[in-house]
Write a protein that holds these residues in place. Structure first.
Motif, PDB file in Angstrom:
ATOM      1  N   UNK A  92     -21.952  12.191   2.985  1.00 30.86           N
ATOM      2  CA  UNK A  92     -20.660  12.416   3.043  1.00 30.86           C
ATOM      3  C   UNK A  92     -20.023  11.435   3.157  1.00 30.86           C
ATOM      4  N   UNK A  93     -18.746  11.310   2.544  1.00 27.33           N
ATOM      5  CA  UNK A  93     -17.794  10.047   2.504  1.00 27.33           C
ATOM      6  C   UNK A  93     -16.466  10.355   2.861  1.00 27.33           C
ATOM      7  N   UNK A  94     -15.903   9.735   3.917  1.00 25.32           N
ATOM      8  CA  UNK A  94     -14.534   9.976   4.331  1.00 25.32           C
ATOM      9  C   UNK A  94     -13.696   9.146   3.908  1.00 25.32           C
ATOM     10  N   UNK A  95     -12.695   9.535   3.421  1.00 31.76           N
ATOM     11  CA  UNK A  95     -11.414   8.530   2.925  1.00 31.76           C
ATOM     12  C   UNK A  95     -10.162   8.814   3.516  1.00 31.76           C
ATOM     13  N   UNK A  96      -9.538   7.611   4.142  1.00 36.56           N
ATOM     14  CA  UNK A  96      -8.384   8.086   5.310  1.00 36.56           C
ATOM     15  C   UNK A  96      -7.133   7.969   4.236  1.00 36.56           C
ATOM     16  N   UNK A  97      -6.171   8.823   4.608  1.00 34.35           N
ATOM     17  CA  UNK A  97      -4.954   9.173   3.804  1.00 34.35           C
ATOM     18  C   UNK A  97      -3.847   9.484   4.982  1.00 34.35           C
ATOM     19  N   UNK A  98      -2.585   8.884   4.962  1.00 29.93           N
ATOM     20  CA  UNK A  98      -1.478   8.864   6.069  1.00 29.93           C
ATOM     21  C   UNK A  98      -0.421   9.839   5.154  1.00 29.93           C
ATOM     22  N   UNK A  99       0.160  10.675   5.775  1.00 31.91           N
ATOM     23  CA  UNK A  99       1.266  11.375   5.711  1.00 31.91           C
ATOM     24  C   UNK A  99       2.386  11.110   6.516  1.00 31.91           C
ATOM     25  N   UNK A 100       3.618  11.695   6.157  1.00 36.59           N
ATOM     26  CA  UNK A 100       4.900  11.503   7.107  1.00 36.59           C
ATOM     27  C   UNK A 100       5.351  12.918   6.934  1.00 36.59           C
ATOM     28  N   UNK A 101       5.496  13.633   8.068  1.00 37.62           N
ATOM     29  CA  UNK A 101       5.982  14.982   8.097  1.00 37.62           C
ATOM     30  C   UNK A 101       7.349  14.924   9.161  1.00 37.62           C
TER      31      UNK A 101
END
Length: 152
Positions: A92-101
């Motif tokens: 399993x590979x985890x890739x980080x992503x950031x969002x603004x809400x």
């Protein structure tokens, strides 16, 4: 893909009690370069700030996508991990992503984020939700921002 910058603006702000206080407020700006981010910040804020103001700092900010909410008065940063399976190794590979809400509270931010992610086929886990100090967001073309979210 948009390039986002956090521009910190320093100026004298008039408080409710009539006193003036030096403040530094961050704004999120869509621009191609640091120079353009500075110019766009000045252009956007000039009508709203009386007196002198300076750009105290500009930093690049990686954001995958923005989700706007007309009821929201604050901005929250949400970090997730997209989970993918490496077919060769089976790991399993985890890739980080950031969002603004944009939301008026923590629960509303999470709810708005999940509502906008409903059509996503990728698996993800919520890693972090935090309120930011960002005062406003200036997309490159505000007319192209659909209600509910932007494209990146």
């Amino acid at each position: 893909m948009r390039n986002w910058f956090i521009s910190k603006v320093a100026y004298e702000k008039m408080l409710e009690n009539g006193m003036q206080k030096r403040v530094v407020e961050p704004y999120l700006v869509d621009a191609l370069s640091y120079t353009e981010a500075e110019a766009r910040t000045i252009e956007e804020l000039r009508p709203y700030i009386t007196g002198e103001f300076t750009i105290a700092d500009i930093t690049r900010k990686k954001i995958a996508e923005l989700f706007f909410n007309d009821n929201g008065d604050r901005f929250y940063e949400i970090k997730i991990y997209f989970i993918t399976l490496d077919e060769k190794s089976g790991i399993e590979k985890k890739t980080a992503a950031r969002f603004m809400v944009q939301a008026s509270g923590l629960k509303e931010a999470i709810s708005c984020f999940e509502e906008n992610m409903k059509g996503t086929l990728a698996d993800y886990t919520l890693a972090m939700v935090s309120e930011t100090l960002i005062m406003d967001i200036f997309p490159f073309d505000a007319d192209s921002v659909p209600k509910g979210k932007t494209d990146n």
